[in-house]
Design a protein around this motif. Sequence first.
Motif, mmCIF file in Angstrom:
data_model
loop_
_atom_site.group_PDB
_atom_site.id
_atom_site.type_symbol
_atom_site.label_atom_id
_atom_site.label_comp_id
_atom_site.label_asym_id
_atom_site.label_seq_id
_atom_site.Cartn_x
_atom_site.Cartn_y
_atom_site.Cartn_z
ATOM 1 N N VAL A 180 -7.794 3.837 -6.391
ATOM 2 C CA VAL A 180 -6.749 3.701 -7.401
ATOM 3 C C VAL A 180 -5.558 4.584 -7.066
ATOM 4 O O VAL A 180 -4.394 4.167 -7.185
ATOM 5 C CB VAL A 180 -7.318 4.033 -8.792
ATOM 6 C CG1 VAL A 180 -6.213 4.014 -9.848
ATOM 7 C CG2 VAL A 180 -8.415 3.060 -9.166
ATOM 8 N N VAL A 181 -5.819 5.812 -6.646
ATOM 9 C CA VAL A 181 -4.733 6.742 -6.323
ATOM 10 C C VAL A 181 -3.913 6.218 -5.152
ATOM 11 O O VAL A 181 -2.677 6.241 -5.170
ATOM 12 C CB VAL A 181 -5.310 8.132 -6.023
ATOM 13 C CG1 VAL A 181 -4.203 9.090 -5.619
ATOM 14 C CG2 VAL A 181 -6.052 8.673 -7.240
ATOM 15 N N PRO A 218 -5.220 -8.058 -17.159
ATOM 16 C CA PRO A 218 -6.406 -7.500 -17.819
ATOM 17 C C PRO A 218 -7.377 -6.894 -16.810
ATOM 18 O O PRO A 218 -7.687 -7.505 -15.787
ATOM 19 C CB PRO A 218 -7.019 -8.710 -18.532
ATOM 20 C CG PRO A 218 -6.521 -9.894 -17.778
ATOM 21 C CD PRO A 218 -5.170 -9.531 -17.261
ATOM 22 N N VAL A 219 -7.854 -5.687 -17.109
ATOM 23 C CA VAL A 219 -8.809 -4.993 -16.250
ATOM 24 C C VAL A 219 -9.811 -4.272 -17.132
ATOM 25 O O VAL A 219 -9.591 -4.069 -18.330
ATOM 26 C CB VAL A 219 -8.100 -3.980 -15.318
ATOM 27 C CG1 VAL A 219 -7.181 -4.677 -14.348
ATOM 28 C CG2 VAL A 219 -7.353 -2.927 -16.126
ATOM 29 N N VAL A 275 1.937 -4.540 -17.312
ATOM 30 C CA VAL A 275 1.023 -3.601 -17.956
ATOM 31 C C VAL A 275 -0.373 -3.865 -17.415
ATOM 32 O O VAL A 275 -0.867 -4.999 -17.457
ATOM 33 C CB VAL A 275 1.041 -3.744 -19.488
ATOM 34 C CG1 VAL A 275 0.071 -2.760 -20.123
ATOM 35 C CG2 VAL A 275 2.452 -3.528 -20.025
ATOM 36 N N VAL A 276 -1.012 -2.814 -16.878
ATOM 37 C CA VAL A 276 -2.384 -2.883 -16.386
ATOM 38 C C VAL A 276 -3.257 -2.158 -17.386
ATOM 39 O O VAL A 276 -3.234 -0.919 -17.469
ATOM 40 C CB VAL A 276 -2.500 -2.253 -14.980
ATOM 41 C CG1 VAL A 276 -3.941 -2.328 -14.492
ATOM 42 C CG2 VAL A 276 -1.565 -2.939 -14.005
ATOM 43 N N ALA A 294 -12.406 0.943 -11.251
ATOM 44 C CA ALA A 294 -11.520 1.394 -10.170
ATOM 45 C C ALA A 294 -11.038 0.219 -9.323
ATOM 46 O O ALA A 294 -9.849 0.089 -9.027
ATOM 47 C CB ALA A 294 -12.237 2.423 -9.304
ATOM 48 N N GLY A 295 -11.945 -0.669 -8.934
ATOM 49 C CA GLY A 295 -11.546 -1.796 -8.102
ATOM 50 C C GLY A 295 -10.587 -2.734 -8.805
ATOM 51 O O GLY A 295 -9.608 -3.219 -8.214
ATOM 52 N N GLU A 296 -10.817 -3.017 -10.096
ATOM 53 C CA GLU A 296 -9.934 -3.924 -10.827
ATOM 54 C C GLU A 296 -8.547 -3.324 -11.023
ATOM 55 O O GLU A 296 -7.531 -4.020 -10.905
ATOM 56 C CB GLU A 296 -10.563 -4.276 -12.175
ATOM 57 C CG GLU A 296 -11.813 -5.134 -12.046
ATOM 58 C CD GLU A 296 -12.346 -5.568 -13.401
ATOM 59 O OE1 GLU A 296 -11.658 -5.286 -14.413
ATOM 60 O OE2 GLU A 296 -13.432 -6.172 -13.448
ATOM 61 N N VAL A 297 -8.476 -2.031 -11.331
ATOM 62 C CA VAL A 297 -7.167 -1.393 -11.515
ATOM 63 C C VAL A 297 -6.382 -1.376 -10.199
ATOM 64 O O VAL A 297 -5.182 -1.685 -10.165
ATOM 65 C CB VAL A 297 -7.342 0.034 -12.080
ATOM 66 C CG1 VAL A 297 -6.007 0.772 -12.087
ATOM 67 C CG2 VAL A 297 -7.913 -0.018 -13.482
ATOM 68 N N ALA A 298 -7.064 -1.035 -9.108
ATOM 69 C CA ALA A 298 -6.376 -1.023 -7.802
ATOM 70 C C ALA A 298 -5.904 -2.426 -7.426
ATOM 71 O O ALA A 298 -4.774 -2.603 -6.948
ATOM 72 C CB ALA A 298 -7.309 -0.466 -6.732
ATOM 73 N N ASN A 299 -6.728 -3.440 -7.654
ATOM 74 C CA ASN A 299 -6.318 -4.816 -7.340
ATOM 75 C C ASN A 299 -5.153 -5.257 -8.219
ATOM 76 O O ASN A 299 -4.264 -5.994 -7.759
ATOM 77 C CB ASN A 299 -7.500 -5.760 -7.533
ATOM 78 C CG ASN A 299 -8.565 -5.563 -6.471
ATOM 79 O OD1 ASN A 299 -8.266 -5.100 -5.364
ATOM 80 N ND2 ASN A 299 -9.793 -5.910 -6.789
ATOM 81 N N ALA A 300 -5.121 -4.838 -9.484
ATOM 82 C CA ALA A 300 -4.007 -5.214 -10.359
ATOM 83 C C ALA A 300 -2.697 -4.598 -9.879
ATOM 84 O O ALA A 300 -1.648 -5.262 -9.861
ATOM 85 C CB ALA A 300 -4.306 -4.763 -11.792
ATOM 86 N N ILE A 301 -2.728 -3.332 -9.468
ATOM 87 C CA ILE A 301 -1.501 -2.683 -8.980
ATOM 88 C C ILE A 301 -1.011 -3.377 -7.717
ATOM 89 O O ILE A 301 0.176 -3.689 -7.564
ATOM 90 C CB ILE A 301 -1.756 -1.180 -8.738
ATOM 91 C CG1 ILE A 301 -2.076 -0.476 -10.056
ATOM 92 C CG2 ILE A 301 -0.557 -0.534 -8.059
ATOM 93 C CD1 ILE A 301 -2.476 0.978 -9.895
#
Length: 535
Positions: free
Chosen positions: A232-233, A178-179, A150-151, A187-194
């Motif tokens: 992110v996309v 966690p983001v 889960v992000v 955007a950067g944290e979500v992309a790095n988490a994925i």
Amino acid sequence: MDDLIDEGPRGNVGEYTVSEISGAVKQALEDRFGRIRVKGEIGRIFKARSGHLYYDVKDDRNVLACTTWRGQIAGLSVQPEEGMEVVVTGKLSGFGAQSKYNLNVDAMEVAGRGALLAMLEKRRAQLAAEGLFEPSRKRPLPFLPDVIGVVTSPQGAVIRDILHRLGDRFPRDVLIWPVAVQGRASAGEVANAIRGFDALRPGAPIPRPDLLIVARGGGSIEDLWGFNEEVVVRAAAACTIPLISAVGHETDTTLIDHAADRRAPTPTAAAEMAVPVRADLIAAVTALGARQARAAAMAVRSREQRLRDLARGLPRAETLLERPRSRIETLGHRLPAALQAQVSRARLRLGALAGRVVPGDRLSRERARLDGLARRLEQGLRDRQREAASGLAAQSAGLERLARRGFVQPRRDLERVARRLTPAPLARRRGRDADRLAGLLRRLSVAARGEHAARVARLEALDRLRESLGYERTLERGFAVVWDGNRVVTSAEAAQAARQVQLQFAGGPRVDAVTGGPAAKRRKAEPEEDQGTLF
């Protein structure tokens, strides 16, 4: 004339250098327009190799040159794109070396909701043209994942709703990355988490998720803008783990929803998509088990009835066995007579063969006769061989005499002399003997070569056996030979009695060594020389 040339006094006009003018203009700009906000449309964009960003902000009549230094780019809430209507904030300053002025921008935001929607639509069309939203790229979700990633933000109701819903339906292991779900760093944290979840490998200390959920609660378009960013996309489209997008409420749509494998209207709905209801699965399995048991019972009953129906159509066992039993009894009565007849025929054949057997004395006579013939044949062959050898010697002597006389045509003269000296029958006989002798010599040569090859092969085999059984192979396995001169030491007593021994290891010469004998005992009083004792 001098009056005309004289220009007169210059008045009160001040005189400045170029640097003074440039500095004064720069000071006036910074004092009058220190930190300002400017609204306009982004025009030309250029990113230097140094990392600095140069672009224009313009309206319908004028253009303002803007600069964002490399260290300031990460602080921008949106990345500038050509044609985007923005409001930039920064400090106006002059650049005297080129008589220019520009705005150093350290903050940027989109000017109005309409501009955001226009930029969003433009970005959606660009990414769709690259094929990132194609339905053929979407993967099916696993039926029952073991681990779910889960992000989302660790605070707030979203993660609690997801965990609560998963626990009610089918408890699974959950990994939370966690983001920040809004703001500049979102955007950067979500992309790095994925990408981080996708980089995990099976069997690692941290298990690789079978399913990803990217979740956030509802909000305005500005709040959800981080999930519309291109980074992110692209991370969602490149992820090899099936991904569910649960950003916002039912009416909220972001670009990650198009790139994800499945879109959930809410985070709770994403948890429902992730796992089935455990109670429903248990009920379904129980129902299927009951159906299977009923079907098996019905199949057994049907086959039992079929077997009974077929059994009624079969005759009784006594009836089936009556004919084979009578046939066996008949054959049993006929068997003794048949055996007696077979024995009688065998006796007759044996008597007939016995009459044709040669008595023992006749065999002895025939064997003696054959032995005599063999001895005579051997003696005849030796006589013929001596006769042929003497004839060949005579012919050789005649040829030598002819050669000394100087015959010009040796072959023709030899044939004429041979015809004159040798009668025709004797010549043919000698020719046949010579042919037989040549054949015997060839056979002898072949037999000699075979015997030689066999003896060579036997000798090579014995040599290989000698090498394999020799002590050199034993030395190669870590052993050593102890020598006392030319004598091998085979016991500890003999080694102690020897004054000095040599050790032979594999692949090298002998090495001298001092033993624990009398010589070594005399050296015990000298500690500096008591070295190398082996026993």
